[in-house]
Scaffold this motif. Structure first.
Motif, PDB file in Angstrom:
ATOM      1  N   ILE A  37       0.846  -1.198   0.000  1.00  0.00           N
ATOM      2  CA  ILE A  37       0.000   0.000   0.000  1.00  0.00           C
ATOM      3  C   ILE A  37       0.880   1.247   0.000  1.00  0.00           C
ATOM      4  CG2 ILE A  37      -1.628   1.376   1.365  1.00  0.00           C
ATOM      5  CD1 ILE A  37      -2.816  -1.340   2.342  1.00  0.00           C
ATOM      6  N   ALA A  38       1.845   1.288   0.912  1.00  0.00           N
ATOM      7  CA  ALA A  38       2.728   2.459   1.000  1.00  0.00           C
ATOM      8  C   ALA A  38       3.588   2.596  -0.253  1.00  0.00           C
ATOM      9  CB  ALA A  38       3.605   2.363   2.243  1.00  0.00           C
ATOM     10  N   ALA A  39       4.155   1.485  -0.717  1.00  0.00           N
ATOM     11  CA  ALA A  39       5.084   1.518  -1.845  1.00  0.00           C
ATOM     12  C   ALA A  39       4.422   1.977  -3.136  1.00  0.00           C
ATOM     13  CB  ALA A  39       5.707   0.138  -2.035  1.00  0.00           C
ATOM     14  N   ALA A  40       3.120   1.793  -3.258  1.00  0.00           N
ATOM     15  CA  ALA A  40       2.410   2.187  -4.478  1.00  0.00           C
ATOM     16  C   ALA A  40       2.160   3.686  -4.570  1.00  0.00           C
ATOM     17  CB  ALA A  40       1.072   1.448  -4.558  1.00  0.00           C
ATOM     18  N   GLY A  41       2.352   4.400  -3.475  1.00  0.00           N
ATOM     19  CA  GLY A  41       2.042   5.823  -3.452  1.00  0.00           C
ATOM     20  C   GLY A  41       3.141   6.709  -4.007  1.00  0.00           C
ATOM     21  N   PRO A  42       2.769   7.908  -4.396  1.00  0.00           N
ATOM     22  CA  PRO A  42       3.743   8.844  -4.964  1.00  0.00           C
ATOM     23  C   PRO A  42       4.821   9.295  -3.969  1.00  0.00           C
ATOM     24  CG  PRO A  42       1.604   9.915  -4.680  1.00  0.00           C
ATOM     25  CD  PRO A  42       1.411   8.461  -4.390  1.00  0.00           C
ATOM     26  N   ARG A  43       4.520   9.269  -2.675  1.00  0.00           N
ATOM     27  CA  ARG A  43       5.526   9.674  -1.684  1.00  0.00           C
ATOM     28  C   ARG A  43       6.659   8.654  -1.583  1.00  0.00           C
ATOM     29  NH1 ARG A  43       4.936  10.229   3.234  1.00  0.00           N
ATOM     30  NH2 ARG A  43       6.295  12.010   3.380  1.00  0.00           N
ATOM     31  N   ALA A  44       6.408   7.407  -2.038  1.00  0.00           N
ATOM     32  CA  ALA A  44       7.411   6.340  -1.966  1.00  0.00           C
ATOM     33  C   ALA A  44       8.094   6.106  -3.311  1.00  0.00           C
ATOM     34  CB  ALA A  44       6.745   5.052  -1.491  1.00  0.00           C
ATOM     35  N   ARG A  45       7.835   6.969  -4.252  1.00  0.00           N
ATOM     36  CA  ARG A  45       8.314   6.797  -5.629  1.00  0.00           C
ATOM     37  C   ARG A  45       9.832   6.622  -5.714  1.00  0.00           C
ATOM     38  NH1 ARG A  45       6.506  11.523  -8.091  1.00  0.00           N
ATOM     39  NH2 ARG A  45       4.431  10.617  -7.905  1.00  0.00           N
ATOM     40  N   ALA A  46      10.583   7.274  -4.861  1.00  0.00           N
ATOM     41  CA  ALA A  46      12.043   7.222  -4.945  1.00  0.00           C
ATOM     42  C   ALA A  46      12.603   5.823  -4.702  1.00  0.00           C
ATOM     43  CB  ALA A  46      12.665   8.200  -3.947  1.00  0.00           C
ATOM     44  N   ASP A  47      11.943   5.032  -3.839  1.00  0.00           N
ATOM     45  CA  ASP A  47      12.452   3.686  -3.532  1.00  0.00           C
ATOM     46  C   ASP A  47      11.318   2.809  -3.004  1.00  0.00           C
ATOM     47  OD1 ASP A  47      13.965   1.457  -2.960  1.00  0.00           O
ATOM     48  OD2 ASP A  47      15.547   2.574  -1.921  1.00  0.00           O
ATOM     49  N   PRO A  48      10.405   2.405  -3.871  1.00  0.00           N
ATOM     50  CA  PRO A  48       9.241   1.637  -3.424  1.00  0.00           C
ATOM     51  C   PRO A  48       9.594   0.330  -2.712  1.00  0.00           C
ATOM     52  CG  PRO A  48       9.193   1.954  -5.817  1.00  0.00           C
ATOM     53  CD  PRO A  48      10.388   2.669  -5.301  1.00  0.00           C
ATOM     54  N   ALA A  49      10.627  -0.378  -3.169  1.00  0.00           N
ATOM     55  CA  ALA A  49      11.003  -1.642  -2.524  1.00  0.00           C
ATOM     56  C   ALA A  49      11.463  -1.410  -1.091  1.00  0.00           C
ATOM     57  CB  ALA A  49      12.093  -2.351  -3.328  1.00  0.00           C
ATOM     58  N   GLU A  50      12.166  -0.314  -0.863  1.00  0.00           N
ATOM     59  CA  GLU A  50      12.626  -0.003   0.495  1.00  0.00           C
ATOM     60  C   GLU A  50      11.438   0.368   1.386  1.00  0.00           C
ATOM     61  OE1 GLU A  50      15.483   0.574   3.611  1.00  0.00           O
ATOM     62  OE2 GLU A  50      15.355  -0.658   1.817  1.00  0.00           O
ATOM     63  N   TYR A  51      10.502   1.148   0.860  1.00  0.00           N
ATOM     64  CA  TYR A  51       9.311   1.484   1.636  1.00  0.00           C
ATOM     65  C   TYR A  51       8.523   0.229   1.994  1.00  0.00           C
ATOM     66  CZ  TYR A  51       9.562   6.561   1.583  1.00  0.00           C
ATOM     67  OH  TYR A  51       9.933   7.862   1.811  1.00  0.00           O
ATOM     68  N   GLU A  52       8.396  -0.654   1.039  1.00  0.00           N
ATOM     69  CA  GLU A  52       7.658  -1.890   1.302  1.00  0.00           C
ATOM     70  C   GLU A  52       8.330  -2.684   2.421  1.00  0.00           C
ATOM     71  OE1 GLU A  52       5.510  -5.518  -1.103  1.00  0.00           O
ATOM     72  OE2 GLU A  52       6.779  -4.133  -2.214  1.00  0.00           O
ATOM     73  N   LEU A  53       9.646  -2.798   2.366  1.00  0.00           N
ATOM     74  CA  LEU A  53      10.389  -3.545   3.383  1.00  0.00           C
ATOM     75  C   LEU A  53      10.281  -2.891   4.754  1.00  0.00           C
ATOM     76  CD1 LEU A  53      12.373  -5.874   4.047  1.00  0.00           C
ATOM     77  CD2 LEU A  53      14.211  -4.235   3.588  1.00  0.00           C
ATOM     78  N   LEU A  54      10.474  -1.601   4.832  1.00  0.00           N
ATOM     79  CA  LEU A  54      10.492  -0.965   6.150  1.00  0.00           C
ATOM     80  C   LEU A  54       9.107  -0.941   6.791  1.00  0.00           C
ATOM     81  CD1 LEU A  54       9.415   2.270   6.140  1.00  0.00           C
ATOM     82  CD2 LEU A  54      11.477   2.501   4.786  1.00  0.00           C
ATOM     83  N   ILE A  55       8.055  -0.786   5.996  1.00  0.00           N
ATOM     84  CA  ILE A  55       6.697  -0.843   6.554  1.00  0.00           C
ATOM     85  C   ILE A  55       6.444  -2.237   7.120  1.00  0.00           C
ATOM     86  CG2 ILE A  55       4.225  -0.876   5.962  1.00  0.00           C
ATOM     87  CD1 ILE A  55       5.182   1.943   6.071  1.00  0.00           C
ATOM     88  N   GLU A  56       6.840  -3.268   6.391  1.00  0.00           N
ATOM     89  CA  GLU A  56       6.629  -4.639   6.872  1.00  0.00           C
ATOM     90  C   GLU A  56       7.462  -4.929   8.117  1.00  0.00           C
ATOM     91  OE1 GLU A  56       4.186  -6.493   6.038  1.00  0.00           O
ATOM     92  OE2 GLU A  56       3.568  -5.362   4.284  1.00  0.00           O
ATOM     93  N   ALA A  57       8.664  -4.356   8.212  1.00  0.00           N
ATOM     94  CA  ALA A  57       9.486  -4.531   9.418  1.00  0.00           C
ATOM     95  C   ALA A  57       8.790  -3.904  10.623  1.00  0.00           C
ATOM     96  CB  ALA A  57      10.871  -3.915   9.217  1.00  0.00           C
ATOM     97  N   ILE A  58       8.294  -2.693  10.459  1.00  0.00           N
ATOM     98  CA  ILE A  58       7.631  -2.002  11.559  1.00  0.00           C
ATOM     99  C   ILE A  58       6.341  -2.717  11.940  1.00  0.00           C
ATOM    100  CG2 ILE A  58       6.555   0.181  12.272  1.00  0.00           C
ATOM    101  CD1 ILE A  58       8.638   1.548  10.338  1.00  0.00           C
ATOM    102  N   TYR A  59       5.585  -3.166  10.955  1.00  0.00           N
ATOM    103  CA  TYR A  59       4.351  -3.899  11.248  1.00  0.00           C
ATOM    104  C   TYR A  59       4.660  -5.233  11.938  1.00  0.00           C
ATOM    105  CZ  TYR A  59      -0.131  -6.211  10.647  1.00  0.00           C
ATOM    106  OH  TYR A  59      -1.299  -6.878  10.874  1.00  0.00           O
ATOM    107  N   GLU A  60       5.727  -5.890  11.533  1.00  0.00           N
ATOM    108  CA  GLU A  60       6.134  -7.133  12.203  1.00  0.00           C
ATOM    109  C   GLU A  60       6.471  -6.858  13.667  1.00  0.00           C
ATOM    110  OE1 GLU A  60       6.826 -11.275  12.430  1.00  0.00           O
ATOM    111  OE2 GLU A  60       5.855 -10.086  10.879  1.00  0.00           O
ATOM    112  N   GLY A  61       7.062  -5.691  13.932  1.00  0.00           N
ATOM    113  CA  GLY A  61       7.309  -5.293  15.324  1.00  0.00           C
ATOM    114  C   GLY A  61       6.013  -5.209  16.108  1.00  0.00           C
ATOM    115  N   TYR A  62       4.999  -4.610  15.499  1.00  0.00           N
ATOM    116  CA  TYR A  62       3.673  -4.543  16.129  1.00  0.00           C
ATOM    117  C   TYR A  62       3.133  -5.948  16.384  1.00  0.00           C
ATOM    118  CZ  TYR A  62      -1.410  -4.448  16.191  1.00  0.00           C
ATOM    119  OH  TYR A  62      -2.729  -4.688  16.506  1.00  0.00           O
TER     120      TYR A  62
END
Length: 173
Positions: A37-62
Motif C-alpha cells: 500500500i505504502a510503496a504504491a504511493g507517490p511519496r514512496a516513488r524514490a524507492d518503493p522496494a525499500e518502503y515496502e520492506l520498512l513498513i513490513e518490518a515495523i508492522y512485524e514489530g507490532y
C-alpha cells in the motif's frame, strides 16, 4: 524474493538471539499487504522496494508485541517484546535514512496509538489504523484519517468507529 523473505534475511543476518527464533519459512498465509500500500504511493516513488520492506518490518514489530509473528516462533514473551522493539527500530532507521521524517512521525503515531488502543481493549481498531497509516506514508494523510487519530488520541468513544470506517486502503487523492 518476497518482501517478508527479504525481511527474514535481514533478521538472519543480525544473528542471535533473533536469528535463532526464525521460522524455517515465512508463516503460511502471510501477506505483506501494508508495505505494498505504502510503496504504491507517490511519496514512496524514490524507492518503493525499500518502503515496502520498512513498513513490513515495523508492522512485524507490532505483531510481535500484540499478535502472531509471521517470521519468528513464539514461546518467550520477553524476547518477543525485544524483537518487536528491534523491528520497530530497524524500519524507522531505514525510513530516516531515506530522509522521510513525515513518514517517521506518521508511523511513530500509529505505533503509539495502537499501544493506547490495545490498553483500552480496542485492539480491533489497530488493523484499520495500520492500513490507513501505510496509505498515509505512501499517499499522504487525509482529513478523515487525521480526525480519527485525534479521536483515538483523546479517548473519544467514537474513535473505534472512525478508525474502522477507514478500512478501505484505496487512495482518495
Amino acid at each position: 524474493m518476497s518482501t517478508l523473505e527479504r525481511l527474514r534475511e535481514l533478521i538472519a543476518a543480525e544473528g542471535d538471539p533473533l536469528a535463532g527464533r526464525l521460522l524455517e519459512q515465512v508463516a503460511a498465509g502471510a501477506e505483506p499487504t501494508l508495505g505494498a500500500i505504502a510503496a504504491a504511493g507517490p511519496r514512496a516513488r524514490a524507492d518503493p522496494a525499500e518502503y515496502e520492506l520498512l513498513i513490513e518490518a515495523i508492522y512485524e514489530g507490532y505483531l510481535l508485541h500484540y499478535g502472531a509473528s509471521r517470521l519468528l516462533c513464539g514461546g518467550d514473551a520477553d524476547l518477543a517484546l525485544l524483537a518487536g522493539d528491534r523491528l520497530y527500530a530497524l524500519g524507522l532507521e531505514r525510513l530516516v535514512a531515506l530522509g522521510d521524517l513525515d513518514a517517521v512521525l506518521e508511523l511513530a503515531d500509529v505505533i503509539a496509538l495502537c499501544a493506547l488502543l490495545v490498553g483500552r481493549g480496542e485492539q480491533v481498531s489497530c488493523e484499520p489504523l495500520w492500513r490507513a497509516g501505510a496509505q498515509a506514508v505512501g499517499w499522504g494523510a487525509g482529513e478523515s484519517y487525521s480526525r480519527a487519530k485525534a479521536l483515538a488520541r483523546g479517548g473519544d468513544a467514537r474513535a473505534g468507529e472512525a478508525l474502522r470506517a477507514l478500512d478501505d486502503p484505496t487512495p482518495t487523492a
